[in-house]
Design an enzyme around this catalytic site. Structure first.
Site, short mmCIF file in Angstrom:
data_model
loop_
_atom_site.label_atom_id
_atom_site.label_comp_id
_atom_site.label_asym_id
_atom_site.label_seq_id
_atom_site.Cartn_x
_atom_site.Cartn_y
_atom_site.Cartn_z
N SER A 49 2.34 2.46 -7.02
CA SER A 49 3.69 2.44 -7.75
C SER A 49 3.04 2.91 -9.12
O SER A 49 1.71 2.78 -9.64
CB SER A 49 4.33 1.30 -7.54
N ASP A 80 4.87 6.30 -5.54
CA ASP A 80 5.98 5.45 -5.00
C ASP A 80 6.94 5.09 -6.44
O ASP A 80 6.49 4.82 -7.35
CB ASP A 80 5.33 4.16 -4.52
N GLU A 132 15.45 10.23 -3.78
CA GLU A 132 16.10 9.23 -3.17
C GLU A 132 17.66 9.39 -3.58
O GLU A 132 18.10 9.83 -4.66
CB GLU A 132 15.59 7.81 -3.56
N GLY A 179 11.29 -6.15 -0.52
CA GLY A 179 10.76 -7.52 -0.67
C GLY A 179 10.79 -8.32 0.54
O GLY A 179 10.99 -7.56 1.69
N GLY A 209 11.52 -0.02 2.01
CA GLY A 209 11.90 -1.56 2.24
C GLY A 209 11.79 -1.83 3.73
O GLY A 209 12.39 -2.48 4.38
N SER A 210 10.69 -1.36 4.47
CA SER A 210 10.44 -1.34 5.85
C SER A 210 9.51 -2.49 6.28
O SER A 210 9.06 -2.24 7.52
CB SER A 210 10.33 -0.19 6.35
N ASN A 251 7.84 3.08 4.31
CA ASN A 251 7.24 2.32 3.45
C ASN A 251 6.96 1.15 3.57
O ASN A 251 7.89 -0.08 3.70
CB ASN A 251 7.90 2.50 2.07
N VAL A 252 5.52 0.48 3.33
CA VAL A 252 5.40 -1.01 3.68
C VAL A 252 4.70 -1.59 2.59
O VAL A 252 3.58 -0.97 2.16
CB VAL A 252 4.56 -1.13 4.92
P1 13P Z 1 8.92 -3.66 1.46
O1 13P Z 1 9.04 -4.59 0.52
O2 13P Z 1 9.67 -3.77 2.58
O3 13P Z 1 7.51 -3.71 2.08
O4 13P Z 1 9.02 -1.86 0.92
C1 13P Z 1 8.49 -1.50 0.18
C2 13P Z 1 8.57 -0.03 -0.33
O5 13P Z 1 9.65 0.34 0.09
C3 13P Z 1 7.97 0.51 -1.51
O6 13P Z 1 8.41 1.60 -2.07
#
Ligand code: 13P
Length: 305
Positions: A49, A80, A132, A179, A209-210, A251-252
């Protein structure tokens, strides 16, 4: 080998599996991601990021690039949530092979305009781009309320957006959220929406957000003295299903943050006299590797490299 995001994601989309895009902030996280990918013969995306760039800068990017270059599986280094054209170009200068321009908070036309600028510049240098459309946010259980629906990605708008921008892959809002607190119970993932968008668009789709926020990790965190509220993540089955409909990049970040904190806390709690960094960060790296391994199994990328 270091490759572009497109090199990894186009085959994933065609093969109906997804590739994990794991956020890194240091050497141990990077090793957990790339060494596990090699162990499982899986392609992988390592992402930084803007915050990670601020923290680790070129030093961290070089660690990723070096591990990726020597890896026996395809690895991409991805920006990211790039917030501007300048940020995306800066990442490309640093050696990233994939960049995200996130202008999703702007009105449609502005999002198109910003994305298009980045696509033109990145493509001229052979770098692939993620954009996005829609805004991430949770849905209450299985009830989809119109008002909230407005935040999810509209399939027809997605087609228009991709046509106008030429983005290589598209992050869509489908019920996931960033998160450790993704709602009470199991967050509702709008599979019908993914399916529809997947039918209309042939490019790889991206789920942000996965993280799964595994209950076992949350329990271990609490047992080791950590404090965490009603944490909830995305169910494994939902990600496996989404990969069938076109989600190719998942993404994790949160799961690796939790795992590293569990590893560190457990060592410090069990052995208060320990002060060898290798004995503190090493176990954290092992817990993160387990998370990466589990996720690759869920996404179906094992053996695809
Ligand atoms: P998480 O917070 O679910 O791990 O998502 C991370 C993310 O989407 C980074 O772009």
């Amino acid at each position: 080998m270091l490759v572009t995001g497109k090199d990894i994601l186009v085959p994933a989309r065609a093969g109906k599996y997804a590739v994990g895009a794991f956020n890194t902030n240091n050497m141990e996280i990077t090793q957990a991601i790339i060494h596990t990918a090699e162990k499982l013969r899986s392609p992988v995306i390592v992402q930084m990021s803007e915050g990670a760039i601020k923290y680790g800068g070129q030093d961290l990017a070089n660690i990723v690039i070096d591990l990726a270059t020597r890896a026996t599986v395809p690895v991409a280094l991805h920006l990211d949530h790039g917030s501007s054209y300048e940020s995306a170009l800066n990442a490309i200068k640093m050696g990233f092979t994939s960049v995200m321009i996130d202008a999703s908070h702007h009105p449609f036309e502005e999002n198109v305009h910003e994305t298009k600028r980045v696509v033109e510049a990145a493509h001229a240098m052979g770098i692939s781009v993620e954009a996005e459309l829609g805004r991430l946010g949770g849905i209450e259980e299985h009830v989809v309320v119109d008002e909230k629906d407005a935040f999810l990605t509209d399939p027809d708008e997605a087609v228009k957006f991709v046509e106008e921008t030429g983005t290589d892959y598209l992050a869509i809002a489908i019920g996931t959220s960033h998160g450790a607190y993704k709602g009470k119970g199991r967050p509702f993932i709008d599979q019908a929406r993914i399916k529809k968008i997947g039918e209309l668009l042939s490019i790889p789709l991206v789920a942000h957000g996965s993280s799964g926020v595994p209950a076992e990790i949350v329990q271990r965190l609490r047992a080791a003295g950590g404090e965490i509220g009603d944490a909830a993540g995305i169910a494994d089955e939902d990600l496996t299903e989404a990969a069938q409909y076109g989600i190719a990049k998942v993404n994790v970040d949160t799961d690796l943050r939790l795992a590293s904190t569990v590893g560190i806390r457990e060592v410090l709690k069990a052995t208060p006299k320990e002060f060898d960094p290798r004995k503190i960060f090493g176990p954290a790296r092992d817990v993160m590797s387990q998370i990466v391994e589990h996720k690759m199994g869920v996404l179906g990328s094992v053996g695809k490299a």
